[in-house]
Write a protein that holds these residues in place. Structure first.
Motif, PDB file in Angstrom:
ATOM      1  N   ASP A  73       6.679  19.120 -26.516  1.00 52.57           N
ATOM      2  CA  ASP A  73       8.105  19.456 -26.401  1.00 52.57           C
ATOM      3  C   ASP A  73       8.295  20.709 -25.549  1.00 52.57           C
ATOM      4  N   CYS A  74       7.389  21.675 -25.726  1.00 49.92           N
ATOM      5  CA  CYS A  74       7.469  22.917 -24.947  1.00 49.92           C
ATOM      6  C   CYS A  74       7.150  22.656 -23.478  1.00 49.92           C
ATOM      7  N   ILE A  75       6.140  21.831 -23.233  1.00 53.24           N
ATOM      8  CA  ILE A  75       5.773  21.496 -21.850  1.00 53.24           C
ATOM      9  C   ILE A  75       6.915  20.774 -21.153  1.00 53.24           C
ATOM     10  N   LYS A  76       7.589  19.900 -21.879  1.00 55.04           N
ATOM     11  CA  LYS A  76       8.747  19.201 -21.312  1.00 55.04           C
ATOM     12  C   LYS A  76       9.819  20.216 -20.897  1.00 55.04           C
ATOM     13  N   GLN A  77      10.029  21.227 -21.739  1.00 55.17           N
ATOM     14  CA  GLN A  77      11.018  22.256 -21.426  1.00 55.17           C
ATOM     15  C   GLN A  77      10.601  23.063 -20.198  1.00 55.17           C
ATOM     16  N   ILE A  78       9.310  23.365 -20.072  1.00 50.79           N
ATOM     17  CA  ILE A  78       8.806  24.094 -18.896  1.00 50.79           C
ATOM     18  C   ILE A  78       9.088  23.277 -17.637  1.00 50.79           C
ATOM     19  N   SER A  79       8.775  21.999 -17.702  1.00 49.80           N
ATOM     20  CA  SER A  79       8.972  21.111 -16.561  1.00 49.80           C
ATOM     21  C   SER A  79      10.443  21.016 -16.183  1.00 49.80           C
ATOM     22  N   GLU A  80      11.305  20.834 -17.197  1.00 51.74           N
ATOM     23  CA  GLU A  80      12.745  20.713 -16.935  1.00 51.74           C
ATOM     24  C   GLU A  80      13.327  22.011 -16.397  1.00 51.74           C
ATOM     25  N   SER A  81      12.856  23.155 -16.895  1.00 53.10           N
ATOM     26  CA  SER A  81      13.410  24.434 -16.441  1.00 53.10           C
ATOM     27  C   SER A  81      13.101  24.648 -14.959  1.00 53.10           C
ATOM     28  N   ARG A  82      11.940  24.181 -14.539  1.00 52.11           N
ATOM     29  CA  ARG A  82      11.608  24.289 -13.111  1.00 52.11           C
ATOM     30  C   ARG A  82      12.451  23.313 -12.296  1.00 52.11           C
ATOM     31  N   TYR A  83      12.555  22.092 -12.805  1.00 52.80           N
ATOM     32  CA  TYR A  83      13.293  21.050 -12.089  1.00 52.80           C
ATOM     33  C   TYR A  83      14.754  21.446 -11.890  1.00 52.80           C
ATOM     34  N   TYR A  84      15.359  21.988 -12.947  1.00 52.69           N
ATOM     35  CA  TYR A  84      16.774  22.370 -12.875  1.00 52.69           C
ATOM     36  C   TYR A  84      16.958  23.824 -12.463  1.00 52.69           C
ATOM     37  N   ASN A  85      15.831  24.511 -12.143  1.00 49.36           N
ATOM     38  CA  ASN A  85      15.844  25.911 -11.725  1.00 49.36           C
ATOM     39  C   ASN A  85      16.606  26.792 -12.720  1.00 49.36           C
ATOM     40  N   MET A  86      16.274  26.610 -13.998  1.00 48.36           N
ATOM     41  CA  MET A  86      16.935  27.384 -15.049  1.00 48.36           C
ATOM     42  C   MET A  86      15.887  28.153 -15.845  1.00 48.36           C
ATOM     43  N   PRO A  87      16.138  29.436 -16.105  1.00 52.91           N
ATOM     44  CA  PRO A  87      15.188  30.200 -16.927  1.00 52.91           C
ATOM     45  C   PRO A  87      15.169  29.649 -18.351  1.00 52.91           C
ATOM     46  N   MET A  88      14.045  29.820 -19.028  1.00 55.90           N
ATOM     47  CA  MET A  88      13.963  29.265 -20.375  1.00 55.90           C
ATOM     48  C   MET A  88      13.881  30.328 -21.462  1.00 55.90           C
ATOM     49  N   GLN A  89      13.984  31.621 -21.088  1.00 55.05           N
ATOM     50  CA  GLN A  89      13.848  32.689 -22.075  1.00 55.05           C
ATOM     51  C   GLN A  89      14.811  32.548 -23.249  1.00 55.05           C
ATOM     52  N   ASP A  90      16.030  32.142 -22.959  1.00 56.78           N
ATOM     53  CA  ASP A  90      17.048  32.098 -24.015  1.00 56.78           C
ATOM     54  C   ASP A  90      17.231  30.721 -24.630  1.00 56.78           C
ATOM     55  N   LYS A  91      16.401  29.772 -24.245  1.00 56.27           N
ATOM     56  CA  LYS A  91      16.517  28.411 -24.796  1.00 56.27           C
ATOM     57  C   LYS A  91      15.933  28.371 -26.200  1.00 56.27           C
ATOM     58  N   THR A  92      16.713  27.825 -27.139  1.00 58.57           N
ATOM     59  CA  THR A  92      16.201  27.681 -28.501  1.00 58.57           C
ATOM     60  C   THR A  92      15.543  26.310 -28.655  1.00 58.57           C
ATOM     61  N   ILE A  93      14.755  26.182 -29.707  1.00 60.25           N
ATOM     62  CA  ILE A  93      14.026  24.924 -29.886  1.00 60.25           C
ATOM     63  C   ILE A  93      14.892  23.830 -30.494  1.00 60.25           C
ATOM     64  N   GLU A  94      16.068  24.197 -30.997  1.00 55.67           N
ATOM     65  CA  GLU A  94      16.918  23.213 -31.675  1.00 55.67           C
ATOM     66  C   GLU A  94      17.173  21.976 -30.818  1.00 55.67           C
ATOM     67  N   GLU A  95      17.415  22.194 -29.527  1.00 55.69           N
ATOM     68  CA  GLU A  95      17.718  21.047 -28.664  1.00 55.69           C
ATOM     69  C   GLU A  95      16.457  20.359 -28.131  1.00 55.69           C
ATOM     70  N   HIS A  96      15.285  20.919 -28.412  1.00 58.36           N
ATOM     71  CA  HIS A  96      14.042  20.355 -27.877  1.00 58.36           C
ATOM     72  C   HIS A  96      13.108  19.806 -28.945  1.00 58.36           C
ATOM     73  N   MET A  97      13.371  20.128 -30.186  1.00 54.91           N
ATOM     74  CA  MET A  97      12.514  19.623 -31.270  1.00 54.91           C
ATOM     75  C   MET A  97      12.827  18.150 -31.554  1.00 54.91           C
ATOM     76  N   VAL A  98      11.880  17.473 -32.153  1.00 54.16           N
ATOM     77  CA  VAL A  98      12.098  16.096 -32.598  1.00 54.16           C
ATOM     78  C   VAL A  98      12.829  16.196 -33.932  1.00 54.16           C
ATOM     79  N   LYS A  99      14.013  15.574 -34.012  1.00 54.76           N
ATOM     80  CA  LYS A  99      14.833  15.709 -35.222  1.00 54.76           C
ATOM     81  C   LYS A  99      14.618  14.583 -36.221  1.00 54.76           C
TER      82      LYS A  99
END
Length: 155
Positions: A73-99
């Protein structure tokens, strides 16, 4: 004249497996590293690295299981942050965890749990009792249980 055996009466041998505790709850980990939905991806990544774990349960303030976060899940966020050119420092895990988390019953036999691991292709299953997270069983815990039972007849 019948043949006589010189062996003494044999003690009725009980099924060794039934005498051995085989429940998931006997082998689960209860001292868990947990996360909260408001934690940042970065703090979770640090915890995964520092604790040498590949993921963990996410709980709310009532210790209820609300998700699972993994390295993937974290690797996916790293990949997406690069793709969308968005920093990930302030991203919470709520939207990236498996619910929608599949759990396992603490009273399940470890052999049935092993089968569930094979079918689900998961690395870990949380154990919930009365809505609260009480433990987690991993593939490694199943291996440890099997090694403890080595030499017993598995029926």
């Amino acid at each position: 004249m019948g043949i006589k055996s010189f062996q003494g009466a044999r003690k009725q041998q009980a099924n060794a497996v039934e005498e051995t505790p085989l429940k998931v709850s006997d082998y689960m980990t209860t001292n868990l590293i947990t996360f909260t939905p408001d934690q940042t991806i970065e703090t979770v990544m640090e915890a995964l690295i520092n604790n040498r774990i590949s993921g963990g349960p996410v709980i709310n303030d009532k210790e209820e299981l609300v998700g699972i976060i993994s390295e993937g899940d974290c690797i996916k966020q790293i990949s997406e942050s690069r793709y969308y050119n968005m920093p990930m420092q302030d991203k919470t895990i709520e939207e990236h965890m498996v619910k929608n988390v599949e759990t396992i019953d603490g009273n399940m036999n470890i052999f049935d749990a092993a089968n569930k691991f094979l079918q689900a292709k998961r690395r870990r299953f949380p154990i919930v009792e009365n809505g609260k997270l009480v433990g987690q069983i991993s593939q490694k815990d199943i291996l440890k249980a099997a090694m403890q039972l080595k030499g017993h007849n598995w029926k």
